[in-house]
Design an enzyme around this catalytic site. Structure first.
Site, PDB file in Angstrom:
ATOM      1  N   HIS A 255       1.379   4.311   4.497  1.00  0.00           N
ATOM      2  CA  HIS A 255       0.552   4.988   3.488  1.00  0.00           C
ATOM      3  C   HIS A 255       0.959   6.457   3.373  1.00  0.00           C
ATOM      4  CE1 HIS A 255      -3.057   1.992   4.050  1.00  0.00           C
ATOM      5  NE2 HIS A 255      -1.938   1.396   3.694  1.00  0.00           N
TER       6      HIS A 255
ATOM      7  N   SER B 147       0.804  -1.221   0.000  1.00  0.00           N
ATOM      8  CA  SER B 147       0.000   0.000   0.000  1.00  0.00           C
ATOM      9  C   SER B 147       0.835   1.269   0.000  1.00  0.00           C
ATOM     10  CB  SER B 147      -0.939   0.005   1.208  1.00  0.00           C
ATOM     11  OG  SER B 147      -1.765  -1.136   1.219  1.00  0.00           O
TER      12      SER B 147
END
Length: 241
Positions: free
Chosen positions: A222, A170
C-alpha cells in the site's frame, strides 16, 4: 538504500513514460467515449460488456483477470495457481525465480486475492479509480501505470518483509489514488479533484490497515503504491508548470 534506489528509478521511469505518452498522444485521446479501433462495432457481446470494453478496456481486463485467478485459486487457497503467481517460487528464496526467467512474478501478485471481501472491495475500487483514470488519461497510460506501480509496490513489500505470501490489487489502487489526488490538487487541467471526504476515507483506511486490527495486510505494498502514484502525479504537475 536498495529500496530508495528502486523507488527513485521507478519515479524517473514513470516521468519519462508520461512525458513520452503525452508527446505521442493524438487529439482524440481526450475524448472519453471514443471507440478503440481494435473493437468491432458488432463484436457479438452483451451491450454492457461491449460498452466496458469499448470505453475502459484495460480496467475491464484487469478485473477479469483478477476474477479468473480468484476462481482458479479458490480465492487464494494454497496450491499450484498461487505458487505460480507469487513473487517467489515455492522452492526458491529471494528473486531466484524471477532471475531464472519467471519475470512475471514481479507483477502477478497483484492478481491474487485472499477471500471474497478482499476481492470484492478491490474490484469495486479498481472499477471506480481505474475507470476514472482511463477516461481522463487513456488506456495506454493505465496499462503502463499498472505495470510500473504493480511491480514497484510488490518489490516494496517483498524487500521490506521478506515474505512472499502476499497479494492483491491494493498497491495499484493506492497508486491510482495518489496520482489522482496530486493531479487534482496541483494540475488545474486535470479536470478532477478528489473531495476532502474521499481523501480522508482512503488515508483513514490506509492507517487502519497499519494498526493490525484487520489482520495480515500487505501494508508496505500500500505504502509503495501510494508513494509511487503520488510522486508520479506530483512530478507530472511540476513538468507542466
Amino acid at each position: 538504500m536498495e529500496l530508495l534506489v528502486i523507488i527513485a528509478g521507478f519515479l524517473l521511469g514513470m516521468y519519462l513514460y508520461d512525458w513520452y505518452s503525452s508527446r505521442k498522444s493524438r487529439p482524440e485521446r481526450r475524448q472519453p467515449h471514443a471507440r478503440p479501433d481494435w473493437l468491432p462495432r458488432r463484436a457479438g457481446l452483451p451491450p454492457v460488456v461491449s460498452a466496458w470494453l469499448r470505453y475502459f478496456p484495460v480496467t475491464s481486463a484487469l478485473i477479469a483477470i483478477c476474477v479468473v485467478v480468484a476462481l482458479l485459486s479458490g480465492l487464494g487457497q494454497p496450491g499450484p495457481v498461487v505458487d505460480a503467481l507469487k513473487i517467489s517460487g515455492p522452492f526458491q528464496g529471494g528473486f531466484g525465480s524471477a532471475l531464472s526467467g519467471q519475470v512475471w512474478r514481479l507483477l502477478t501478485p497483484i492478481f491474487l486475492h485472499f477471500g471474497p471481501m478482499h476481492l470484492l472491495f478491490n474490484m469495486f475500487m479498481l472499477w471506480d479509480l481505474g475507470r476514472l483514470v482511463e477516461q481522463l488519461k487513456g488506456s495506454r497510460f493505465v496499462l503502463g501505470f499498472t505495470l510500473a506501480v504493480g511491480i514497484g509496490s510488490n518489490l516494496t513489500e517483498y524487500l521490506l518483509t521478506g515474505n512472499p505470501n502476499f497479494g492483491g490489487m491494493s498497491g495499484v489502487l493506492y497508486g491510482f489514488f495518489g496520482y489522482v489526488w496530486m493531479q487534482g490538487k496541483y494540475n488545474p487541467r486535470f479536470g478532477i479533484t478528489l473531495t476532502q471526504h474521499t481523501v480522508l476515507i482512503m488515508l483513514g483506511w490506509f492507517a487502519l490497515c497499519w494498526t493490525g486490527l484487520l489482520g495480515p495486510v500487505a501494508n508496505w505494498a500500500h505504502t509503495g503504491g501510494l508513494v509511487l502514484g503520488a510522486g508520479w502525479g506530483y512530478l507530472k504537475r511540476s513538468a507542466r508548470r
